[in-house]
Design an enzyme around this catalytic site. Structure first.
Site, short mmCIF file in Angstrom:
data_model
loop_
_atom_site.label_atom_id
_atom_site.label_comp_id
_atom_site.label_asym_id
_atom_site.label_seq_id
_atom_site.Cartn_x
_atom_site.Cartn_y
_atom_site.Cartn_z
CB SER A 1 -0.95 -0.04 1.19
OG SER A 1 -1.88 1.00 1.10
CG HIS A 2 0.43 3.62 3.42
ND1 HIS A 2 -0.44 2.57 3.61
CD2 HIS A 2 1.02 3.84 4.60
CE1 HIS A 2 -0.36 2.18 4.87
NE2 HIS A 2 0.52 2.92 5.49
CG ASP B 1 -2.84 4.01 -1.30
OD1 ASP B 1 -3.62 3.88 -2.27
OD2 ASP B 1 -2.78 3.18 -0.37
CG ASP C 1 -3.06 -0.42 -2.21
OD1 ASP C 1 -2.88 0.72 -1.74
OD2 ASP C 1 -3.76 -1.28 -1.62
CG ASP D 1 -6.25 0.91 -0.73
OD1 ASP D 1 -5.31 1.74 -0.69
OD2 ASP D 1 -6.27 -0.13 -0.04
NE ARG D 2 -3.81 4.17 3.17
CZ ARG D 2 -3.27 4.34 4.37
NH1 ARG D 2 -2.80 5.52 4.71
NH2 ARG D 2 -3.17 3.33 5.19
CE LYS E 1 -7.52 2.03 2.41
NZ LYS E 1 -7.19 0.88 3.26
C1 VG1 Z 1 -3.60 1.67 8.35
C2 VG1 Z 1 -4.80 2.56 8.55
C3 VG1 Z 1 -6.08 1.77 8.35
C4 VG1 Z 1 -6.06 1.11 6.96
C5 VG1 Z 1 -4.80 0.28 6.80
C6 VG1 Z 1 -4.66 -0.29 5.43
O1 VG1 Z 1 -3.59 0.65 9.31
O2 VG1 Z 1 -4.78 3.16 9.83
O3 VG1 Z 1 -7.19 2.61 8.51
O4 VG1 Z 1 -7.17 0.29 6.80
O5 VG1 Z 1 -3.65 1.09 7.05
O6 VG1 Z 1 -4.68 0.71 4.45
P1 VG1 Z 1 -2.70 0.69 10.64
O7 VG1 Z 1 -2.93 -0.61 11.33
O8 VG1 Z 1 -1.31 0.92 10.19
O9 VG1 Z 1 -3.21 1.86 11.41
V1 VG1 Z 1 -3.78 0.49 3.05
O10 VG1 Z 1 -4.16 1.75 1.98
O11 VG1 Z 1 -2.28 0.37 3.75
O12 VG1 Z 1 -4.32 -0.95 2.46
CO CO Z 2 -3.58 1.35 0.15
#
Ligand code: VG1
Ligand code: CO
Length: 544
Positions: free
Chosen positions: A113-114, A278, A280, A282-283, A377
């Site tokens: 992801s990010h 982001d 992938d 989804d953000r 998302k």
């Molecule tokens: C973070 C965010 C959470 C989100 C998750 C995955 O998790 O706070 O809201 O669902 O990332 O998003 P954490 O446990 O680090 O707080 V993504 O765009 O990384 O799939």
């Molecule tokens: Co993501």
């Protein structure tokens, strides 16, 4: 096609976090590491004859190698077919759409992801079920148990490498790999949901848009949707070439890491609307002309105005937000007379509610917004929601948000992240708050009186599964709150997240910068958690 059974030994650290298993690339590159986890996924499933697997990732370093391995293992584990995005690319929402549209048995999404990418950075893998959504905890828990007991994995080693660069079908002994267009199905879905004609007109009238893909997966999707289908000039796009290390940055759309876009959005000739997504896809981050929209407000505003968007013209069945997300959407739900659910952090908790038809929109404070069109998302979907609302109302981003606050009040909100804190002091902060569960209620800190303190737990209303330990909540008598939890996506030490929220109906207070409006609450949170003392950190790494 001959299936090899390869002896292996368990790794102790394959417990999926908030969204799949995320580790440094070098961890994944250890012999058998990826294979063990993939086999643990497959061993959790009862794969029926003829099953198809969807497969794709965000294009980060190690994506292509991992895809070849997973194809060989899918062949050995009884899948009849794998649908894989061209060049191994599928954004997370696009993968969710493919699973649903072609009714595949499930999908594997390769993404951290990010988190940054590259040989020294992060890789990730997660499994999505046939509804298109991230596997629920009972499956991720079972995957972890399997990973601690695994002794062998199955692979068809002599399956030729698949050419991922060209669309087409390869068949061997009844096993098929189909390389599909990564973008088209997703763009078609978006076009079916939004008023593209109105957005086109809005752009043709001279309104300007800037979209930053942050060198990540949405680049090709943004080109197709914004430029090819909506007629925006190519200069509306930035950083839209997918790169294995995201141009060396964090593909995380927030005010810190999307600095290049933020500078434009706050510059002399700021566009009417700016957005980023982001790694992938989804953000999303939404900005107006010199104006930042918090993700919690964005969710509330989309909910309040959903009927202006063709896909939601008949209204919403309900809404859901993760616990740390602000209560702004709750106020909209109350006004609309629809249910609002509060779930733990992570999109996997929304799936049951959407499948049961209880909610249409969901959101998280972490720049995640989405609806039941997929089970993830969806960054570009959120951008299109905003473009549709701007086109339908003729208002600016800022005026839409300010009018929303006037009508509903403002949930002033901020999240402070302390990244890469050593595990011991991070745990000490959590324990310190836990130790005060009994003593805190009733205590007064400046203008704040503690009402209750607890550790959030959730009982799923559909399958009654219980998830505990989902974040410490300090709730004040005035309705303000502080939430503290440890991240489940980081790969280095611990990340402490402190979520701060205060509600105000006072129009003067509403105009304040969030950090100023929350200043006293921030001090109080430090007094209670002792975070600066226990971690030695005086300032957060990221403020959103
Ligand atoms: C973070 C965010 C959470 C989100 C998750 C995955 O998790 O706070 O809201 O669902 O990332 O998003 P954490 O446990 O680090 O707080 V993504 O765009 O990384 O799939
Ligand atoms: Co993501």
């Amino acid at each position: 096609m001959s299936i090899q059974t390869v002896p292996t030994q368990p790794f102790a650290d394959q417990k999926p976090g908030t969204s799949g298993l995320r580790k440094k690339v070098r961890v994944f590159q250890q012999p058998h590491y990826l294979q063990n986890f993939v086999q643990s996924i497959f061993d959790t499933l009862e794969i029926p004859a003829g099953a198809t697997l969807t497969l794709g990732g965000d294009g980060r370093y190690y994506n292509k190698e991992a895809i070849q391995v997973i194809i060989k293992m899918a062949a050995a584990n009884g899948f009849a077919k794998v649908l894989v995005g061209q060049n191994g690319i599928l954004s997370t929402p696009a993968a969710s759409n493919i699973i649903r549209k072609y009714q595949t048995f499930g999908g594997i999404i390769l993404s951290a992801s990010h988190n940054p990418g590259g040989p020294d950075d992060d890789f990730g893998i997660k499994y999505n079920t046939s509804n298109g959504g991230p596997a629920p905890e009972k499956i991720t828990d079972a995957i972890f148990v399997n990973s601690t007991q695994i002794q062998t994995y199955k692979i068809v080693d002599d399956l030729p490498e698949i050419d991922l660069s060209s669309i087409g079908i390869t068949t061997l002994d009844g096993f098929t790999v189909e390389v599909i267009d990564s973008v088209r199905d997703y763009a078609d879905l978006m076009q079916s949901m939004f008023d593209f004609a109105a957005i086109k007109r809005w752009l043709a009238e001279g309104h300007s848009l800037k979209f930053d893909a942050m060198h990540a997966v949405t680049g090709p999707y943004a080109k197709e949707v914004f430029v090819n289908r909506l007629g925006a000039p190519a200069t509306s796009l930035m950083n839209c070439e997918v790169s294995e290390n995201f141009g060396g940055g964090h593909p995380d759309p927030n005010l810190t890491y999307a600095e290049e876009l933020v500078t434009i959005a706050y510059g002399q000739q700021a566009p009417d609307f700016s957005a980023a997504s982001d790694g992938d896809g989804d953000r999303n981050m939404i900005l107006g002309n010199r104006f930042f929209v918090t993700p919690s407000d964005s969710l509330a505003l989309i909910a309040a105005n959903a009927k202006l968007i063709p896909a939601y013209a008949d209204g919403l069945s309900g809404v859901a937000r993760s616990m740390p997300t602000s209560g702004a959407v709750d106020r909209v739900a109350a006004k609309l007379g629809i249910d609002c659910y509060e779930t733990p952090t992570g999109w996997k908790f929304f799936g049951n509610l959407m499948d049961a038809g209880k909610v249409t929109l969901c959101g998280e404070e972490s720049f995640g917004t989405g609806s039941d069109h997929v089970r993830e998302k969806d960054g570009l979907w959120a951008v299109l929601c905003w473009l549709n609302l701007l086109a339908a109302t003729g208002e600016s981003v800022e005026s839409l948000v300010r009018k929303h606050w006037q009508q509903y009040g403002r949930n002033v909100y901020s999240r402070h992240d302390y990244e890469a804190v050593p595990t011991a002091p991070a745990q000490a902060v959590m324990s310190h708050v836990r130790q005060q569960f009994e003593s805190l209620p009733g205590q007064v800190f400046g203008s704040y009186t503690v009402h209750t303190v607890d550790d959030f737990s959730y009982t799923d209303p559909i399958d009654s599964s219980i998830s505990t330990g989902q974040g410490l909540r300090i709730l004040f008598a005035c309705g303000s709150r502080v939430v503290i939890r440890l991240s489940g996506t980081g790969t280095e030490g611990a990340t402490i997240r402190v979520y701060l929220e205060a509600y105000t109906e006072d129009p003067v207070q509403q105009q304040l910068d969030a950090q100023d409006a929350l200043a006293e609450l921030i001090t109080v949170s430090h007094q209670i958690s002792q975070l600066p003392v226990l971690t030695g950190r005086q300032q957060p790494t990221v403020i959103t």
